[in-house]
Design a protein around this motif. Structure first.
Motif, PDB file in Angstrom:
ATOM      1  N   SER A 189     -14.085  11.586  -2.537  1.00 34.88           N
ATOM      2  CA  SER A 189     -13.623  10.560  -1.602  1.00 34.88           C
ATOM      3  C   SER A 189     -13.883   9.184  -2.200  1.00 34.88           C
ATOM      4  O   SER A 189     -14.826   8.994  -2.984  1.00 34.88           O
ATOM      5  CB  SER A 189     -14.370  10.682  -0.268  1.00 34.88           C
ATOM      6  N   ASP A 190     -13.036   8.226  -1.816  1.00 29.41           N
ATOM      7  CA  ASP A 190     -13.193   6.837  -2.278  1.00 29.41           C
ATOM      8  C   ASP A 190     -13.368   6.776  -3.799  1.00 29.41           C
ATOM      9  O   ASP A 190     -14.273   6.123  -4.326  1.00 29.41           O
ATOM     10  CB  ASP A 190     -14.377   6.165  -1.585  1.00 29.41           C
ATOM     11  N   ALA A 238      -6.675   7.160  -6.372  1.00 31.71           N
ATOM     12  CA  ALA A 238      -7.722   6.350  -5.747  1.00 31.71           C
ATOM     13  C   ALA A 238      -7.398   6.042  -4.288  1.00 31.71           C
ATOM     14  O   ALA A 238      -8.248   6.195  -3.399  1.00 31.71           O
ATOM     15  CB  ALA A 238      -7.913   5.059  -6.538  1.00 31.71           C
ATOM     16  N   VAL A 239      -6.162   5.622  -4.022  1.00 28.71           N
ATOM     17  CA  VAL A 239      -5.791   5.292  -2.636  1.00 28.71           C
ATOM     18  C   VAL A 239      -5.770   6.537  -1.763  1.00 28.71           C
ATOM     19  O   VAL A 239      -6.266   6.528  -0.629  1.00 28.71           O
ATOM     20  CB  VAL A 239      -4.425   4.567  -2.611  1.00 28.71           C
ATOM     21  N   GLN A 255       0.835  -1.192   0.000  1.00 22.83           N
ATOM     22  CA  GLN A 255       0.000   0.000   0.000  1.00 22.83           C
ATOM     23  C   GLN A 255       0.876   1.249   0.000  1.00 22.83           C
ATOM     24  O   GLN A 255       1.811   1.360   0.780  1.00 22.83           O
ATOM     25  CB  GLN A 255      -0.900   0.000   1.250  1.00 22.83           C
ATOM     26  N   SER A 300      -7.493   9.134  -2.001  1.00 24.64           N
ATOM     27  CA  SER A 300      -8.870   9.587  -1.734  1.00 24.64           C
ATOM     28  C   SER A 300      -9.566   8.777  -0.660  1.00 24.64           C
ATOM     29  O   SER A 300     -10.655   9.143  -0.218  1.00 24.64           O
ATOM     30  CB  SER A 300      -9.696   9.558  -3.021  1.00 24.64           C
ATOM     31  N   THR A 301      -8.959   7.661  -0.230  1.00 25.90           N
ATOM     32  CA  THR A 301      -9.517   6.919   0.901  1.00 25.90           C
ATOM     33  C   THR A 301      -9.040   7.498   2.234  1.00 25.90           C
ATOM     34  O   THR A 301      -9.597   7.172   3.279  1.00 25.90           O
ATOM     35  CB  THR A 301      -9.147   5.420   0.837  1.00 25.90           C
ATOM     36  N   TYR A 302      -7.993   8.332   2.176  1.00 21.83           N
ATOM     37  CA  TYR A 302      -7.464   8.969   3.393  1.00 21.83           C
ATOM     38  C   TYR A 302      -8.007  10.376   3.592  1.00 21.83           C
ATOM     39  O   TYR A 302      -8.241  10.816   4.727  1.00 21.83           O
ATOM     40  CB  TYR A 302      -5.940   9.060   3.330  1.00 21.83           C
ATOM     41  N   GLU A 334      -4.075   4.917  -9.688  1.00 23.78           N
ATOM     42  CA  GLU A 334      -4.098   4.161  -8.438  1.00 23.78           C
ATOM     43  C   GLU A 334      -3.701   5.042  -7.256  1.00 23.78           C
ATOM     44  O   GLU A 334      -4.281   4.930  -6.159  1.00 23.78           O
ATOM     45  CB  GLU A 334      -3.159   2.966  -8.546  1.00 23.78           C
ATOM     46  N   GLU A 379     -10.479  13.698   1.544  1.00 24.04           N
ATOM     47  CA  GLU A 379     -11.349  14.079   0.439  1.00 24.04           C
ATOM     48  C   GLU A 379     -10.567  15.012  -0.472  1.00 24.04           C
ATOM     49  O   GLU A 379     -10.219  16.137  -0.083  1.00 24.04           O
ATOM     50  CB  GLU A 379     -12.611  14.773   0.952  1.00 24.04           C
ATOM     51  N   ASP A 391     -12.838   5.657  -7.477  1.00 22.32           N
ATOM     52  CA  ASP A 391     -12.429   4.432  -8.162  1.00 22.32           C
ATOM     53  C   ASP A 391     -11.291   4.764  -9.133  1.00 22.32           C
ATOM     54  O   ASP A 391     -11.304   5.821  -9.771  1.00 22.32           O
ATOM     55  CB  ASP A 391     -13.612   3.844  -8.932  1.00 22.32           C
TER      56      ASP A 391
END
Length: 222
Positions: free
Chosen positions: A88-89, A176-177, A46, A179-181, A173, A183, A91
């Motif tokens: 956020s989140d 995308a990653v 990651q 945006s999981t931490y 990628e 916004e 894809d």
């Protein structure tokens, strides 16, 4: 009287308009050869991130005072992407639609301070997020290049050379990653990692960073 705060901006190739900078995120060790030279395992894990303040940006062609509190300033040439939209989140397949453009950047690093922070288990903020630590050339609007030479020279001597295809994590990628931490938002910049060959810059030297298809970046140090 309240202070007047100026929003940092960077140039846009072929335009008089300028891109407003909201935040700067950086992904660490995204090229296997660089991970190895830093003593780490380049297996595809990651990605991890750190940040620089927006006002760390430096205009192309600038002459910079050599940073304080360091005897080991290092260069890291990187592809920088600028976001015109956020979320956020996100894809990975939708991530390219957030991008405004891309540019050549240099992640300047006070390596000695970083080494001390790593040893003590402390944050890297003062090693990475200091004044004028993010020189960036003009943005080229559109999709960022996925392949092509990425290189850096000092006073004409080659220091870093690789290809964008060597990235462990693609730009989509990374977005995308990240945006999981947090916004993501318009105005965010993302430094996408550096190839092997990072090393010291001395006062009086001139640094040139290049990525195929993008405006070259040059800065010098007094």
């Amino acid at each position: 009287m309240l202070p007047v705060v100026v929003v940092p901006t960077i140039a846009i190739a072929g335009s008089a308009e300028r891109f407003p900078v909201r935040r700067i995120f950086c992904v660490g060790q995204n090229y296997a050869d660089h991970a190895r030279e830093m003593g780490n395992d380049p297996d595809r894990q990651q990605p991890f991130f750190f940040a620089k303040p927006a006002n760390a940006v430096v205009e192309n062609g600038a002459t910079l005072p050599f940073p304080v509190r360091t005897d080991d300033l290092h260069h890291e040439v990187e592809l920088v992407v600028a976001l015109a939209a956020g979320g956020s989140d996100v894809d990975a397949k939708d991530a390219p639609g957030l991008i405004y453009g891309s540019a050549v950047g240099i992640d300047l690093t006070r390596r000695d301070l970083q080494a001390v922070a790593k040893k003590a288990g402390r944050p890297w903020d003062m090693a990475k997020g200091f004044d004028r630590s993010a020189p960036i050339a003009a943005l080229t609007p559109g999709a960022p290049p996925e392949t092509g030479r990425i290189a850096l020279t000092i006073d004409g001597e080659g220091r870093q050379s690789g290809d964008l295809s060597m990235m462990i994590w693609s730009v989509a990628e990374i977005i995308a990653v990240l945006s999981t931490y947090v916004e993501l938002a318009p105005g965010d910049l993302i430094f996408t990692g550096t190839p092997a060959g990072v090393g010291p810059i001395r006062a009086g030297q001139r640094v040139r960073a290049e990525i195929a298809g993008l405006e070259a970046l040059e800065v010098s140090f007094t």
